[in-house]
Design an enzyme around this catalytic site. Sequence first.
Site, PDB file in Angstrom:
ATOM      1  CE1 TYR A 294       6.280 -38.962 -11.473  1.00  0.00           C
ATOM      2  CE2 TYR A 294       8.278 -39.726 -12.694  1.00  0.00           C
ATOM      3  CZ  TYR A 294       7.181 -39.909 -11.829  1.00  0.00           C
ATOM      4  OH  TYR A 294       7.214 -41.226 -11.209  1.00  0.00           O
TER       5      TYR A 294
ATOM      6  CE  LYS B 172      -3.685  -0.576   2.537  1.00  0.00           C
ATOM      7  NZ  LYS B 172      -4.114  -0.479   3.834  1.00  0.00           N
TER       8      LYS B 172
ATOM      9  N   GLY C 190      -8.272  -6.522   4.211  1.00  0.00           N
ATOM     10  CA  GLY C 190      -9.225  -6.459   5.354  1.00  0.00           C
ATOM     11  C   GLY C 190      -8.489  -7.235   6.420  1.00  0.00           C
TER      12      GLY C 190
ATOM     13  NE  ARG D  44      -6.078  -4.652  -3.281  1.00  0.00           N
ATOM     14  CZ  ARG D  44      -7.015  -4.269  -2.201  1.00  0.00           C
ATOM     15  NH1 ARG D  44      -6.054  -4.300  -1.248  1.00  0.00           N
ATOM     16  NH2 ARG D  44      -8.191  -4.471  -1.900  1.00  0.00           N
TER      17      ARG D  44
ATOM     18  CG  MET E 285      -2.822  -6.961   9.316  1.00  0.00           C
ATOM     19  SD  MET E 285      -1.351  -6.998   8.925  1.00  0.00           S
ATOM     20  CE  MET E 285      -1.292  -6.079   7.235  1.00  0.00           C
TER      21      MET E 285
ATOM     22  CB  SER F 114       7.826 -42.538  -7.442  1.00  0.00           C
ATOM     23  OG  SER F 114       6.799 -41.616  -7.366  1.00  0.00           O
TER      24      SER F 114
ATOM     25  CB  CYS G 277       3.275 -40.399  -6.517  1.00  0.00           C
ATOM     26  SG  CYS G 277       4.143 -41.398  -5.519  1.00  0.00           S
TER      27      CYS G 277
ATOM     28  NE  ARG H 283      -5.277   3.490   3.961  1.00  0.00           N
ATOM     29  CZ  ARG H 283      -5.196   3.719   2.565  1.00  0.00           C
ATOM     30  NH1 ARG H 283      -4.449   4.888   1.986  1.00  0.00           N
ATOM     31  NH2 ARG H 283      -5.854   2.893   2.020  1.00  0.00           N
TER      32      ARG H 283
ATOM     33  CG  HIS I 255     -14.510  -9.969   4.393  1.00  0.00           C
ATOM     34  ND1 HIS I 255     -15.102 -11.260   4.655  1.00  0.00           N
ATOM     35  CD2 HIS I 255     -13.215  -9.672   4.464  1.00  0.00           C
ATOM     36  CE1 HIS I 255     -13.906 -11.932   5.112  1.00  0.00           C
ATOM     37  NE2 HIS I 255     -12.748 -11.240   5.002  1.00  0.00           N
TER      38      HIS I 255
HETATM   39  P1  ADP Z   1      -7.551  -2.150   3.819  1.00  0.00           P
HETATM   40  O1  ADP Z   1      -6.209  -2.558   3.612  1.00  0.00           O
HETATM   41  O2  ADP Z   1      -8.477  -2.900   4.604  1.00  0.00           O
HETATM   42  O3  ADP Z   1      -8.285  -1.897   2.586  1.00  0.00           O
HETATM   43  P2  ADP Z   1      -7.160   0.457   3.969  1.00  0.00           P
HETATM   44  O4  ADP Z   1      -6.028   1.261   4.755  1.00  0.00           O
HETATM   45  O5  ADP Z   1      -7.146   0.579   2.509  1.00  0.00           O
HETATM   46  O6  ADP Z   1      -7.666  -0.850   4.636  1.00  0.00           O
HETATM   47  O7  ADP Z   1      -8.400   1.336   4.562  1.00  0.00           O
HETATM   48  C1  ADP Z   1      -9.660   1.163   4.365  1.00  0.00           C
HETATM   49  C2  ADP Z   1     -10.226   2.461   3.659  1.00  0.00           C
HETATM   50  O8  ADP Z   1     -10.360   3.458   4.512  1.00  0.00           O
HETATM   51  C3  ADP Z   1     -10.163   2.955   2.433  1.00  0.00           C
HETATM   52  O9  ADP Z   1     -10.548   2.399   1.498  1.00  0.00           O
HETATM   53  C4  ADP Z   1     -10.536   4.291   2.395  1.00  0.00           C
HETATM   54  O10 ADP Z   1     -11.747   4.585   2.120  1.00  0.00           O
HETATM   55  C5  ADP Z   1     -10.397   4.750   3.957  1.00  0.00           C
HETATM   56  N1  ADP Z   1      -9.193   5.711   4.085  1.00  0.00           N
HETATM   57  C6  ADP Z   1      -7.876   5.313   4.250  1.00  0.00           C
HETATM   58  N2  ADP Z   1      -7.445   6.193   4.395  1.00  0.00           N
HETATM   59  C7  ADP Z   1      -8.110   7.295   4.269  1.00  0.00           C
HETATM   60  C8  ADP Z   1      -7.872   8.743   4.207  1.00  0.00           C
HETATM   61  N3  ADP Z   1      -6.511   9.311   4.392  1.00  0.00           N
HETATM   62  N4  ADP Z   1      -8.778   9.543   3.859  1.00  0.00           N
HETATM   63  C9  ADP Z   1      -9.971   9.058   3.721  1.00  0.00           C
HETATM   64  N5  ADP Z   1     -10.205   7.591   3.619  1.00  0.00           N
HETATM   65  C10 ADP Z   1      -9.365   6.807   4.088  1.00  0.00           C
HETATM   66 MG    MG Z   2      -7.737  -0.616   0.965  1.00  0.00          MG
END
Ligand code: ADP
Ligand code: MG
Length: 878
Positions: free
Chosen positions: A851, A22, A101, A336, A103, A764, A831, A92, A455
């Site tokens: 194989y 990220k 989702g 991503r 963490m 094998s 195998c 984040r 999710h």
């Molecule tokens: P995950 O890895 O679970 O997707 P994120 O870190 O992407 O978690 O955060 C989830 C959501 O929180 C993002 O999709 C976004 O909508 C919101 N979010 C995260 N950072 C910000 C920010 N700086 N401003 C507004 N919304 C945010």
């Molecule tokens: Mg996200």
Amino acid sequence: MGKYVYLFHEGNASKKDLLGGKGANLAEMTGLGLPVPRGFTVTTEACTRYYNDGRAIGVDIEGEILKMLRTLENNIGKKFGDLDNPLLVSVRSGSRASMPGMMDTILNLGLNDEVVVGLAKLTSNERFAYDSYRRFIQMFGDVVMDVKKEKFEEILSEAKKSKNLKSDTELTAEDLKAIVVKYKELFLREKGSEFPQKPKEQLIMAIKAVFRSWENDRAVVYRRLNDIPADWGTAVNVQEMVYGNMGDDCGTGVAFTRNPNTGEKKIYGEFLLNAQGEDVVAGIRTPQPLEHLEKVNPVAYRELLNIAETLEKHYRDMQDMEFTVERGKLFMLQTRNGKRTGVAALKIAVDLVNEEVLSEEEALMKVDPKQLDALLHPNFDPVTLKAATPIGKGLPASPGAATGKIYFDAKDAVDAFNAGEKQIILIRAETSPEDIEGMNVAEGILTSRGGMTSHAAVVARGMGKCCIAGCDDLAINEKDKCFVAEDGTKYCEGDWISINGTSGFVYGEKLPTIEADMSEEFDTVMFWADKFRTLKVRTNADTPKDAAAAIKFGAEGIGLCRTEHMFFEEDRIAAMREMIISNTEEQRRRALEKILPMQKADFEGIFRVMKGRPVTIRLLDPPLHEFLPQKDSDIKALAEDMGIGHDDLVGIVAQLHETNPMLGNRGCRLAIMYPEIAEVQTRAIIEAAINVTKEGVSVSPEIMIPLVCDNRELLYVKNIVVETADRLIREAGTKLDYLVGTMIEIPRACLTADIIAKDADFFSFGTNDLTQMTYGLSRDDAGRILDTYFDKKIFEYDPTTKIDPQGVGRLMKMAVELARCVKKDIKLGICGEHGGDPSSVEFCHNIGMEYVSCSPYRVPIAKLAAAQAMVNTFVQTC
Ligand code: ADP
Ligand code: MG
Ligand code: MG
């Protein structure tokens, strides 16, 4: 001293290991000049230090974070904790590999009782300020302080219910203020202290919590399922907030540059007006399709299209993006490489080659071999499907068909699975990452809430499982473990239903399924895989039918034909039992003579199907007791058949009892004890081969002697085999080539591989037994023991499904090297179950196996994994 914190401006996509996926992509997007809120990333190395330092952030790192915060404040012109112009941030998580989702994320950090007043004044939007504050208290309480999310949710629902409101957005500023008060009371009650008011303190606590979340249960399970090492750690991104919850000119959403279900080249996504991040993915409110954004905000929509195109070109892959619109202005929060279904993965890979974006080798790497599984699996039979009446319809969130017994709780599903139930459908109001293990054992998943990017949908697609989301036709009652369909019929735990993840229809019955129909793209990708791979792929098949199925999937031979499976059939087990019980060689031969024609017919069928491809047939292997009669009625029948007394038979059965059958009279030991078994089996194989050769079909039998730990065992049995075979071939006056080799599945066989190899045409590796014996861990009981090991974080993965490179793999590597020293051209393969597991396939490629052999359905998976292993080796050596 190391550097542990990087501004987004300082990073780029190549720093994934350090900044997490990220963070690296936020940096890359910043570098591309896209509208990304500013921020910085605390590195994965800081996370590793956190764990090494006994779960603490070192003063040097804390200092660096606070210094970077000041830089951020200066760059933005807002200040943390300021009453007139406060800076709020999101905290984040983000590891090297995407773990959607798994963490935790905290939004609106920096708010407190005073700042919220300032924010309300600054924005002239009290409702927004208190909505943000209540969200912050909830997320911080849950993620950082471990106050159950449900307790906050309860307060929120209560507030809505008391005013008869449906949606959060209908709550007024006054309502939200009252909720904030209640939230804080809850916090005080639960934690015995006031909600933290100092923003910097909040920040450090939140960063620690994100580091901690790397070790939460669902993240640990996710890592295990996705081969992500525990020592990678997560980075933490601290980013200025942008607000999607300021009103109806705001919103938040997710978008894919291509359709993640079908692969169609068209932007696809969902968004929610007046909402913040989690609302879209949590499935609390059902979002609207992205096209709707074009109507309410055409400028932002067009900008999003442009950015999508830029990003896809830049990353040369389908992108999954998260965005927020604040008062009409678009901000990008994440991009991503998007997760996709198997169907979509194939289509996108082929399209990107046709569009001249990727080479064939690169495109091959874009398809996760594990995902092919879903494509190869059956669909509903269209005729029965037409006749069936659906009991409900939801969103077709992940394609495929599943039929199974229903469970309403992830744990119940896991328990049922462990108790032997293999067809399970998990039903939830909505899923959350806690449900991941239940989803893993289920054939299909059904939720009553949530959209196409909920999710449940995202995870199911990743797992290649069929899923229906947002199916509100069914009134689900998780507590009572039942649901009521629209027509009033009630379905309870254990009842059968069928779900079609391609159409979204649910059926209240067990529907028959049929074989999958392979797409053109599948053939293309397989064609590429065949072009690049060097490792051959065979199949484990015991019957002509399985063999034929495997050939359709592209198997290049049979790596394991288990002869004992042929004996378990109803009409044969009697003869088999007779043979075991026999007291004299003569009796035994008489019983074997009954079995011989049956075996011969089986082998003929297999040879015909295989048309000259190699067929490895293993001589009788399992512990004898597996064949013994257990039920008294069986004992009676057998005693009568054989003309011996009931009590005598009971005595014989007792005599054959072994304390440790797995380490007892099995494998080649059976043939050494009763040489006539090897002799008769060889006769069946060779006579079948001669017969089929006479039909003009070529055959290449490979006779395999199991469970050898010493070359003298091999020699003893081999002599019987060779003598018998050569005599039959001579008598028939034909020519027939055959090989005699052994299974390597006892550690001692690996250690003495050079000695054994002298007498073997092939090895094998039976990695199931080899794993069991190397670990000294019974295959049958491993499950329960490993669960505890996973819980206690002693093991990260199950070595019975994935080759353990450090131990089992090392033995294999050593055996390969020793064998090749004395016999350069010895044939080497595996195998075990591992033959269909991508990382194990790669391991086999790397140690120079010829194989792998796996179950028919997994042949394409192994082929693709083999091609990827080749491409990887090529990349590494360049
Ligand atoms: P995950 O890895 O679970 O997707 P994120 O870190 O992407 O978690 O955060 C989830 C959501 O929180 C993002 O999709 C976004 O909508 C919101 N979010 C995260 N950072 C910000 C920010 N700086 N401003 C507004 N919304 C945010
Ligand atoms: Mg996200
Ligand atoms: Mg074995």
